[in-house]
Write an enzyme that holds these catalytic residues in place. Structure first.
Site, PDB file in Angstrom:
ATOM      1  N   HIS A   1      55.169  34.892  52.461  1.00 16.38           N
ATOM      2  CA  HIS A   1      54.697  35.672  51.460  1.00 16.38           C
ATOM      3  C   HIS A   1      54.033  34.629  50.469  1.00 16.38           C
ATOM      4  CE1 HIS A   1      55.179  40.124  52.032  1.00 16.38           C
ATOM      5  NE2 HIS A   1      55.437  39.515  53.302  1.00 16.38           N
TER       6      HIS A   1
ATOM      7  N   TYR B   1      55.502  44.594  42.315  1.00 15.65           N
ATOM      8  CA  TYR B   1      56.343  44.804  41.210  1.00 15.65           C
ATOM      9  C   TYR B   1      55.608  45.609  40.178  1.00 15.65           C
ATOM     10  CZ  TYR B   1      59.707  41.404  42.861  1.00 15.65           C
ATOM     11  OH  TYR B   1      60.605  40.568  44.036  1.00 15.65           O
TER      12      TYR B   1
ATOM     13  N   PRO C   1      68.664  42.619  40.598  1.00 14.00           N
ATOM     14  CA  PRO C   1      67.889  42.285  41.964  1.00 14.00           C
ATOM     15  C   PRO C   1      66.223  41.959  41.791  1.00 14.00           C
ATOM     16  CG  PRO C   1      68.388  44.414  42.111  1.00 14.00           C
ATOM     17  CD  PRO C   1      69.188  44.111  41.091  1.00 14.00           C
TER      18      PRO C   1
ATOM     19  N   LYS D   1      67.367  36.936  43.492  1.00 19.01           N
ATOM     20  CA  LYS D   1      67.913  35.757  43.690  1.00 19.01           C
ATOM     21  C   LYS D   1      69.364  35.837  44.021  1.00 19.01           C
ATOM     22  CE  LYS D   1      64.938  32.973  41.986  1.00 19.01           C
ATOM     23  NZ  LYS D   1      64.323  33.235  43.268  1.00 19.01           N
TER      24      LYS D   1
ATOM     25  N   TYR E   1      60.463  32.016  41.163  1.00 22.65           N
ATOM     26  CA  TYR E   1      60.416  32.981  42.252  1.00 22.65           C
ATOM     27  C   TYR E   1      60.535  32.299  43.536  1.00 22.65           C
ATOM     28  CZ  TYR E   1      59.623  37.585  44.641  1.00 22.65           C
ATOM     29  OH  TYR E   1      59.977  38.662  45.195  1.00 22.65           O
TER      30      TYR E   1
HETATM   31  P1  RFL Z   1      78.524  39.459  50.098  1.00 24.28           P
HETATM   32  O1  RFL Z   1      77.218  39.443  50.960  1.00 24.28           O
HETATM   33  O2  RFL Z   1      78.919  40.462  49.102  1.00 24.28           O
HETATM   34  O3  RFL Z   1      79.754  38.947  51.278  1.00 24.28           O
HETATM   35  C1  RFL Z   1      81.066  39.129  50.727  1.00 24.28           C
HETATM   36  C2  RFL Z   1      81.952  39.393  52.049  1.00 24.28           C
HETATM   37  O4  RFL Z   1      83.496  39.431  51.610  1.00 24.28           O
HETATM   38  C3  RFL Z   1      83.905  40.422  52.301  1.00 24.28           C
HETATM   39  N1  RFL Z   1      85.130  40.692  51.683  1.00 24.28           N
HETATM   40  C4  RFL Z   1      86.392  40.430  52.105  1.00 24.28           C
HETATM   41  N2  RFL Z   1      86.781  39.849  53.144  1.00 24.28           N
HETATM   42  C5  RFL Z   1      87.993  39.627  53.188  1.00 24.28           C
HETATM   43  N3  RFL Z   1      89.127  39.953  52.386  1.00 24.28           N
HETATM   44  C6  RFL Z   1      88.713  40.632  51.299  1.00 24.28           C
HETATM   45  N4  RFL Z   1      89.703  40.998  50.405  1.00 24.28           N
HETATM   46  C7  RFL Z   1      87.274  40.655  51.046  1.00 24.28           C
HETATM   47  N5  RFL Z   1      86.809  41.358  49.976  1.00 24.28           N
HETATM   48  C8  RFL Z   1      85.341  41.327  50.534  1.00 24.28           C
HETATM   49  C9  RFL Z   1      82.894  41.499  52.246  1.00 24.28           C
HETATM   50  O5  RFL Z   1      83.100  42.619  53.028  1.00 24.28           O
HETATM   51  C10 RFL Z   1      81.668  40.766  52.410  1.00 24.28           C
HETATM   52  O6  RFL Z   1      81.390  40.721  53.755  1.00 24.28           O
HETATM   53  O7  RFL Z   1      78.762  38.131  49.144  1.00 24.28           O
HETATM   54  P2  RFL Z   1      77.815  36.747  49.489  1.00 24.28           P
HETATM   55  O8  RFL Z   1      78.113  36.078  50.616  1.00 24.28           O
HETATM   56  O9  RFL Z   1      78.144  36.026  48.124  1.00 24.28           O
HETATM   57  O10 RFL Z   1      76.387  36.992  49.443  1.00 24.28           O
HETATM   58  C11 RFL Z   1      75.707  37.647  48.169  1.00 24.28           C
HETATM   59  C12 RFL Z   1      74.394  38.564  48.730  1.00 24.28           C
HETATM   60  O11 RFL Z   1      75.016  39.396  49.517  1.00 24.28           O
HETATM   61  C13 RFL Z   1      73.779  39.112  47.392  1.00 24.28           C
HETATM   62  O12 RFL Z   1      73.795  38.378  46.258  1.00 24.28           O
HETATM   63  C14 RFL Z   1      72.290  39.724  47.746  1.00 24.28           C
HETATM   64  O13 RFL Z   1      72.459  40.766  48.597  1.00 24.28           O
HETATM   65  C15 RFL Z   1      71.693  40.282  46.632  1.00 24.28           C
HETATM   66  N6  RFL Z   1      70.283  40.761  46.679  1.00 24.28           N
HETATM   67  C16 RFL Z   1      69.401  39.913  46.830  1.00 24.28           C
HETATM   68  N7  RFL Z   1      69.211  38.638  46.862  1.00 24.28           N
HETATM   69  C17 RFL Z   1      68.284  37.929  47.322  1.00 24.28           C
HETATM   70  O14 RFL Z   1      68.328  36.729  47.272  1.00 24.28           O
HETATM   71  N8  RFL Z   1      66.988  38.371  47.336  1.00 24.28           N
HETATM   72  C18 RFL Z   1      66.923  39.909  47.442  1.00 24.28           C
HETATM   73  O15 RFL Z   1      65.714  40.180  47.715  1.00 24.28           O
HETATM   74  C19 RFL Z   1      67.860  40.706  47.329  1.00 24.28           C
HETATM   75  N9  RFL Z   1      67.934  42.051  47.112  1.00 24.28           N
HETATM   76  C20 RFL Z   1      70.290  42.103  46.867  1.00 24.28           C
HETATM   77  C21 RFL Z   1      69.028  42.891  47.002  1.00 24.28           C
HETATM   78  C22 RFL Z   1      71.114  43.102  46.647  1.00 24.28           C
HETATM   79  C23 RFL Z   1      71.144  44.409  46.768  1.00 24.28           C
HETATM   80  N10 RFL Z   1      72.186  45.229  46.840  1.00 24.28           N
HETATM   81  C24 RFL Z   1      72.342  46.180  47.733  1.00 24.28           C
HETATM   82  C25 RFL Z   1      73.378  44.834  45.953  1.00 24.28           C
HETATM   83  C26 RFL Z   1      68.866  44.080  47.299  1.00 24.28           C
HETATM   84  C27 RFL Z   1      69.604  44.849  47.017  1.00 24.28           C
HETATM   85  C28 RFL Z   1      69.461  46.360  47.075  1.00 24.28           C
HETATM   86  C1  PHB Z   2      63.971  43.750  49.063  1.00 29.99           C
HETATM   87  O1  PHB Z   2      62.922  43.814  49.829  1.00 29.99           O
HETATM   88  O2  PHB Z   2      65.109  44.244  49.365  1.00 29.99           O
HETATM   89  C2  PHB Z   2      63.704  43.278  47.567  1.00 29.99           C
HETATM   90  C3  PHB Z   2      62.695  42.694  47.402  1.00 29.99           C
HETATM   91  C4  PHB Z   2      62.510  41.978  46.342  1.00 29.99           C
HETATM   92  C5  PHB Z   2      63.370  42.086  45.140  1.00 29.99           C
HETATM   93  C6  PHB Z   2      64.574  42.736  45.409  1.00 29.99           C
HETATM   94  C7  PHB Z   2      64.774  43.245  47.042  1.00 29.99           C
HETATM   95  O3  PHB Z   2      62.961  41.652  44.071  1.00 29.99           O
END
Ligand code: RFL
Ligand code: PHB
Length: 407
Positions: free
Chosen positions: A74, A204, A309, A313, A401
């Site tokens: 994108h 957005y 979110p 990041k 971004y």
């Molecule tokens: P995670 O992915 O939470 O992984 C942690 C893992 O540790 C496990 N765990 C354990 N394992 C053993 N023993 C324990 N006691 C444990 N406790 C926990 C868990 O089961 C899990 O598998 O952390 P990590 O690796 O630091 O990664 C972080 C990302 O997952 C998170 O920051 C992103 O998903 C955030 N996020 C976004 N980030 C982006 O860069 N771009 C995006 O577009 C974006 N969109 C989003 C998002 C997060 C969202 N939610 C649902 C919070 C959109 C959403 C909706």
């Molecule tokens: C997503 O596609 O889940 C998404 C995209 C952009 C954002 C956050 C989440 O800023």
């Protein structure tokens, strides 16, 4: 049962899996402990936007093949307000950089496959994980496997990659860490639906009724979010709130009506509708803990920091942390020198705070704040006019971004 590894990693999210992968490429052993099953880890729907540097790193280390084939480059986003679109052109403003839309669980699948194909040790469905003696030269991790058998792994270093609800950060004694936190008075209601893309790039939108985001996953699956108020949230902030109790607040008709209203343009834009098959409410907060190290325990990713979110990041920060931590550990093993490892937390936090600022700024500019402060809303609209009307302001958004330089 006792065993040994060089780096014990708690958590098989993007941070833990990528760290294990980077270490393996340098000939360093690790064991990854994960409380959930492989299916669960590979099926959790989360992020979708990868920074240029994240994509480059995944490709350069041999886990970018599917991303290259199936991800969507994108080259911009639309900021929609007052019923009109204003495009931010990334390559033009950042010397050719862009982002890639490729779902987090696809990144996870690619990383798990690479780990398993190379014969490395990931243990799923473990429980009762505890970390010990991290201030000594010989830390250890104890856990129970699926059958309830107790294990102890001794290691040189422990990486706490266990996300917001993990055990590593809380295992650090009180008084060592300082936490900085901001909780926003709203959340995001997110859906996945079966429909063709409504837009060629992410939208957005700020509307009188609140924020809305049009994102995508594939030619047939779309991701959309809208800001929801405190009434739609549970009382306490939580990473992901099961929307079951509030699903009745949000019928499919109400969801589409809300998106149509918030995303309306002067020329009659409407989203392409389709069957909604996933609903989630996401809490919004900014959180940083400092330092990201205690003895031989290093925190990375969501275990150490969380962003709202809006700036896309979170996953990218997790990748940036383990890139740095991986390099520091590799240097330690190759040369016996600790300088880079000792500087890990300070080096990582510089970039983390910049991403925190950007995520907070995007969130502040694009959401309605409870209290109906008309002055604040006018300032937000003026800021959007400024960001989209000034090349330098647009470049500042674009530069953040697509991702700031790693160091
Ligand atoms: P995670 O992915 O939470 O992984 C942690 C893992 O540790 C496990 N765990 C354990 N394992 C053993 N023993 C324990 N006691 C444990 N406790 C926990 C868990 O089961 C899990 O598998 O952390 P990590 O690796 O630091 O990664 C972080 C990302 O997952 C998170 O920051 C992103 O998903 C955030 N996020 C976004 N980030 C982006 O860069 N771009 C995006 O577009 C974006 N969109 C989003 C998002 C997060 C969202 N939610 C649902 C919070 C959109 C959403 C909706
Ligand atoms: C997503 O596609 O889940 C998404 C995209 C952009 C954002 C956050 C989440 O800023």
């Amino acid at each position: 049962m006792n065993s040994r590894t060089q780096v014990g990693i708690v958590g098989a999210g993007p941070a833990g899996l990528l760290l294990s992968h980077l270490l393996h490429r340098a000939g360093i052993d690790s064991v990854v402990l994960e409380s959930r099953s492989r299916d669960d880890v590979e099926g959790t729907i989360r992020a979708g936007v990868l920074e240029q540097g994240t994509v480059d790193l995944l490709k350069a280390t041999g886990v970018g093949e599917r991303l290259q084939q199936e991800g969507f480059r994108h080259e911009g986003i639309y900021l929609r307000f007052d019923g009109e679109d204003h495009r931010i052109d990334f390559p033009a403003l950042t010397n050719g950089k862009a982002v890639t839309v490729y779902a987090q669980h696809e990144v996870i699948k690619d990383l798990v496959k690479a780990r398993i194909d190379s014969g490395s040790d990931i243990r799923f469905q473990v429980s009762s994980v505890t970390v010990h003696d991290v201030q000594s030269e010989q830390p250890s991790i104890r856990y129970r496997d699926e059958s309830g058998t107790s294990h102890e792994i001794s290691c040189d270093f422990v990486a706490g990659c266990d996300g917001t609800q993990g055990v590593c950060r809380p295992s650090i004694p009180a008084g060592v860490l300082t936490a900085y936190e901001k909780i926003y008075p709203f959340g995001w209601f997110g859906i996945l639906c079966e429909a063709p893309p409504s837009s060629d790039e992410l939208i957005y939108a700020l509307h009188d009724r609140g924020f809305a985001l049009v994102s995508t996953r594939s030619p047939t699956v779309q991701r959309m979010y809208c800001q929801v108020g405190p009434a739609d949230r549970v009382d306490n902030w939580s990473d992901e709130v099961d929307p079951a109790d509030r699903a009745d607040n949000w019928s499919d008709d109400r969801i589409w009506e809300e998106f149509r209203l918030r995303l309306a343009t002067a020329d009659g834009w409407v989203p392409k509708e389709g069957r909604i098959f996933h609903k989630v409410i996401v809490g919004m907060r900014s959180f940083v803990t400092e330092p990201m190290q205690f003895g031989r325990l290093f925190l990375a990713g969501d275990a150490a920091h969380v962003v709202p979110p809006t700036g896309a990041k979170g996953l990218n920060l997790a990748v940036a942390d383990v890139r740095l931590l991986g390099e520091a550990l590799i240097e330690q093993y190759r040369t016996g020198r600790n300088e880079t490892l000792d500087a890990y937390s300070a080096t990582a936090l510089k970039r983390i705070w910049k991403a925190q600022r950007f995520s907070w700024w995007m969130t502040s500019m694009l959401h309605r704040f409870p209290g109906g402060d008309a002055f604040q809303y006018r300032v937000q609209l003026a800021e959007l006019e400024y960001v989209t009307g000034s090349t330098v302001a647009a470049a500042a958004l674009a530069e953040n971004y697509v991702g700031l330089p790693f160091q």
